[in-house]
Design a protein around this motif. Structure first.
Motif, PDB file in Angstrom:
ATOM      1  N   ASN A 180      -8.112   3.374  -1.380  1.00 64.04           N
ATOM      2  CA  ASN A 180      -7.861   4.555  -0.552  1.00 64.04           C
ATOM      3  C   ASN A 180      -7.975   5.840  -1.380  1.00 64.04           C
ATOM      4  O   ASN A 180      -7.813   6.931  -0.856  1.00 64.04           O
ATOM      5  CB  ASN A 180      -6.502   4.456   0.152  1.00 64.04           C
ATOM      6  N   SER A 187      -4.671  -5.786   5.657  1.00 62.39           N
ATOM      7  CA  SER A 187      -4.170  -5.615   4.290  1.00 62.39           C
ATOM      8  C   SER A 187      -3.911  -6.951   3.598  1.00 62.39           C
ATOM      9  O   SER A 187      -3.753  -7.006   2.382  1.00 62.39           O
ATOM     10  CB  SER A 187      -2.897  -4.774   4.315  1.00 62.39           C
ATOM     11  N   PHE A 231      -0.132   3.880   1.619  1.00 61.83           N
ATOM     12  CA  PHE A 231      -0.403   4.485   2.924  1.00 61.83           C
ATOM     13  C   PHE A 231       0.029   3.501   4.013  1.00 61.83           C
ATOM     14  O   PHE A 231       0.307   2.328   3.727  1.00 61.83           O
ATOM     15  CB  PHE A 231      -1.900   4.772   3.124  1.00 61.83           C
ATOM     16  N   ARG A 232       0.043   3.970   5.234  1.00 62.17           N
ATOM     17  CA  ARG A 232       0.333   3.118   6.402  1.00 62.17           C
ATOM     18  C   ARG A 232      -0.644   3.473   7.518  1.00 62.17           C
ATOM     19  O   ARG A 232      -0.238   3.944   8.567  1.00 62.17           O
ATOM     20  CB  ARG A 232       1.771   3.366   6.917  1.00 62.17           C
ATOM     21  N   CYS A 233      -1.944   3.282   7.263  1.00 61.06           N
ATOM     22  CA  CYS A 233      -2.947   3.705   8.247  1.00 61.06           C
ATOM     23  C   CYS A 233      -2.669   3.069   9.606  1.00 61.06           C
ATOM     24  O   CYS A 233      -2.373   1.871   9.682  1.00 61.06           O
ATOM     25  CB  CYS A 233      -4.343   3.338   7.770  1.00 61.06           C
ATOM     26  N   CYS A 279       0.836  -1.189   0.000  1.00 60.96           N
ATOM     27  CA  CYS A 279       0.000   0.000   0.000  1.00 60.96           C
ATOM     28  C   CYS A 279       0.871   1.238   0.000  1.00 60.96           C
ATOM     29  O   CYS A 279       2.009   1.209   0.482  1.00 60.96           O
ATOM     30  CB  CYS A 279      -0.881  -0.006   1.248  1.00 60.96           C
ATOM     31  N   GLY A 315      -4.346  -4.499   1.004  1.00 56.51           N
ATOM     32  CA  GLY A 315      -3.478  -3.451   0.491  1.00 56.51           C
ATOM     33  C   GLY A 315      -4.257  -2.496  -0.409  1.00 56.51           C
ATOM     34  O   GLY A 315      -5.451  -2.446  -0.375  1.00 56.51           O
ATOM     35  N   GLU A 316      -3.520  -1.763  -1.183  1.00 54.08           N
ATOM     36  CA  GLU A 316      -4.185  -0.842  -2.099  1.00 54.08           C
ATOM     37  C   GLU A 316      -4.233  -1.487  -3.492  1.00 54.08           C
ATOM     38  O   GLU A 316      -3.190  -1.635  -4.139  1.00 54.08           O
ATOM     39  CB  GLU A 316      -3.447   0.509  -2.113  1.00 54.08           C
ATOM     40  N   TYR A 330      -4.392   2.071  12.083  1.00 48.51           N
ATOM     41  CA  TYR A 330      -5.184   0.947  12.588  1.00 48.51           C
ATOM     42  C   TYR A 330      -5.008  -0.299  11.728  1.00 48.51           C
ATOM     43  O   TYR A 330      -5.475  -1.373  12.074  1.00 48.51           O
ATOM     44  CB  TYR A 330      -6.679   1.312  12.645  1.00 48.51           C
ATOM     45  N   CYS A 331      -4.345  -0.144  10.590  1.00 46.19           N
ATOM     46  CA  CYS A 331      -4.239  -1.243   9.620  1.00 46.19           C
ATOM     47  C   CYS A 331      -2.841  -1.843   9.584  1.00 46.19           C
ATOM     48  O   CYS A 331      -2.686  -3.057   9.516  1.00 46.19           O
ATOM     49  CB  CYS A 331      -4.621  -0.717   8.237  1.00 46.19           C
ATOM     50  N   MET A 332      -1.820  -0.983   9.619  1.00 43.06           N
ATOM     51  CA  MET A 332      -0.447  -1.460   9.432  1.00 43.06           C
ATOM     52  C   MET A 332       0.482  -0.860  10.487  1.00 43.06           C
ATOM     53  O   MET A 332       0.223   0.227  11.006  1.00 43.06           O
ATOM     54  CB  MET A 332       0.084  -1.015   8.064  1.00 43.06           C
TER      55      MET A 332
HETATM   56  S1  SF4 Z   1      -4.587  -1.027   2.982  1.00 44.27           S
HETATM   57 FE1  SF4 Z   1      -6.110   0.624   3.089  1.00 44.27          FE
HETATM   58  S2  SF4 Z   1      -6.475   0.790   5.276  1.00 44.27           S
HETATM   59 FE2  SF4 Z   1      -4.582  -0.400   5.071  1.00 44.27          FE
HETATM   60  S3  SF4 Z   1      -2.889   1.105   5.125  1.00 44.27           S
HETATM   61 FE3  SF4 Z   1      -3.470   0.892   3.022  1.00 44.27          FE
HETATM   62  S4  SF4 Z   1      -4.985   2.522   2.687  1.00 44.27           S
HETATM   63 FE4  SF4 Z   1      -4.817   2.219   4.853  1.00 44.27          FE
END
Ligand code: SF4
Ligand code: SAM
Length: 349
Positions: free
Chosen positions: A118, A345, A42-44, A40, A86-87, A46-48
């Motif tokens: 995302n 993810s 991003f590194r949200c 991904c 993931g994305e 709550y997710c990663m």
């Molecule tokens: S997979 Fe989605 S929720 Fe998880 S870090 Fe990436 S954007 Fe954020």
């Protein structure tokens, strides 16, 4: 005139017709979610974790293999496919897969091809997605505040995501916004998100944080029960019960003042398993029959072992017989760590 032979032929045809996927609790499995990558941009929080160890690229199914597996599921009665991650839009060549899967829309076997994203790559791909027959998508967005957005996603740029949403709407894609409710972070912003989303003709679904994967922080600090979100919204808005069902875990209300739909996904406070119609495939070909359980079936080995689909077909049938009744997530003071080691993810939410 129908002869005995014709009748026998009819029975034969019925026998060879691919069987629907029905689990031990008589739930028909018609929805496949495919995590096409665990990576991904991003590194949200709550997710990663900030420094994630991703799957080795060599373990990934190729796009052709993903197409083949999805097509086996479609032949077995899956009518809805969601690409996620993931994305999903950062997987190289992803539009080749979307475009190739769209043949099942054209044939009528698939009712819906969609994705959860995302939004960071939508300016690039929105029109192409629409051209492939994608009608609606889910975009995850937890805040409209650029600084908070950066803090939640660690790497994300809100302006880029908002441009992506503009592009998707301009291309004619319908959008549902997904927001994870985070204690002390965006809990005061849900009403603002709702006004914004409904003002643009988009549904909003609020999600409770789930204990998946080690994220290097305590879940309890993030966990915000949606009963509280709902109670607070009820002070400002009239939430009218409606009969809208997507076969998924969200329970919807209509917000009288905005006219828009608001969904709540409450895995922690409300069990949604009894109507579960879905299974989840990872980018390495592992099939999870439940988001909240460890049990899984490897479909990559049977897929690669033969050019025909008999082995993988049988492996899917066997896996569905093991679909459990439901999950048993708990977040409380005695259960602070992840309920499951794998991150969202990997299975794609
Ligand atoms: S997979 Fe989605 S929720 Fe998880 S870090 Fe990436 S954007 Fe954020
Ligand atoms: C894993 S993401 C994959 C698709 C895409 N990257 C996205 O963010 O939409 C799918 C959804 O799962 C949600 N999610 C991730 N981790 C979660 C967790 N621990 N609890 C609840 N929802 C989570 C995200 O907010 C997102 O809406």
């Amino acid at each position: 005139m129908t002869t005995t032979n014709d009748t026998a032929l009819e029975i034969d045809r019925a026998n060879v017709r691919p069987r629907a996927l029905i689990d031990p609790f008589q739930r028909v499995i018609s929805y496949l979610r495919v995590s096409v990558t665990d990576r991904c941009d991003f590194r949200c929080v709550y997710c990663m974790a900030e420094h994630m160890a991703f799957l080795p690229k060599a373990d990934l199914l190729t796009l052709e293999e993903l197409d083949r597996l999805c097509s086996v599921f479609v032949a077995k009665g899956v009518t809805k496919l969601r690409l996620t991650g993931g994305e999903p839009l950062v997987r190289r060549g992803i539009m080749t897969l979307v475009s190739s899967l769209s043949r099942h829309l054209a044939s009528g076997a698939l009712k819906e091809l969609t994705l959860t994203t995302n939004g960071s790559q939508l300016t690039k791909y929105a029109s192409e997605l629409k051209d492939c027959g994608v009608e609606r998508i889910n975009v995850s967005l937890d805040t409209l505040d650029p600084d908070k957005f950066r803090a939640i996603t660690r790497w994300g740029d809100l302006a880029k995501v908002l441009e992506g949403i503009d592009a998707a709407q301009a291309a004619g894609l319908r959008i549902k916004i997904n927001a994870v409710a985070l204690k002390g972070v965006n809990e005061d912003e849900i009403a603002g998100l709702l006004e914004w989303a409904h003002g643009r003709g988009m549904d909003l679904t609020v999600i409770e944080v789930m204990p998946l994967g080690d994220i290097g922080k305590e879940r309890l600090a993030q966990y915000m029960p949606l009963s509280m979100v709902r109670a607070r919204l009820s002070e400002r808005y009239t939430l009218e019960g409606i009969d809208y069902q997507t076969g998924g875990p969200a329970r919807y209300v209509r917000v009288k003042e905005t006219g828009g739909r608001l969904g709540f996904i409450t895995p922690m406070t409300h069990n949604f398993c009894e109507s579960c119609n879905r299974v989840r495939l990872t980018c390495t070909g592992t099939l999870y029959m439940c988001l909240g359980q460890e049990d899984a079936a490897d479909l990559r080995a049977p897929l690669r072992a033969s050019e025909g689909n008999e082995l993988v077909d049988a492996a899917i049938d066997a896996a569905i017989t093991r679909k459990p009744r439901g999950h048993d997530f708990i977040i409380d003071r005695r259960h602070r760590g992840p309920a499951l080691a794998r991150h969202m993810s990997v299975t794609g939410g």
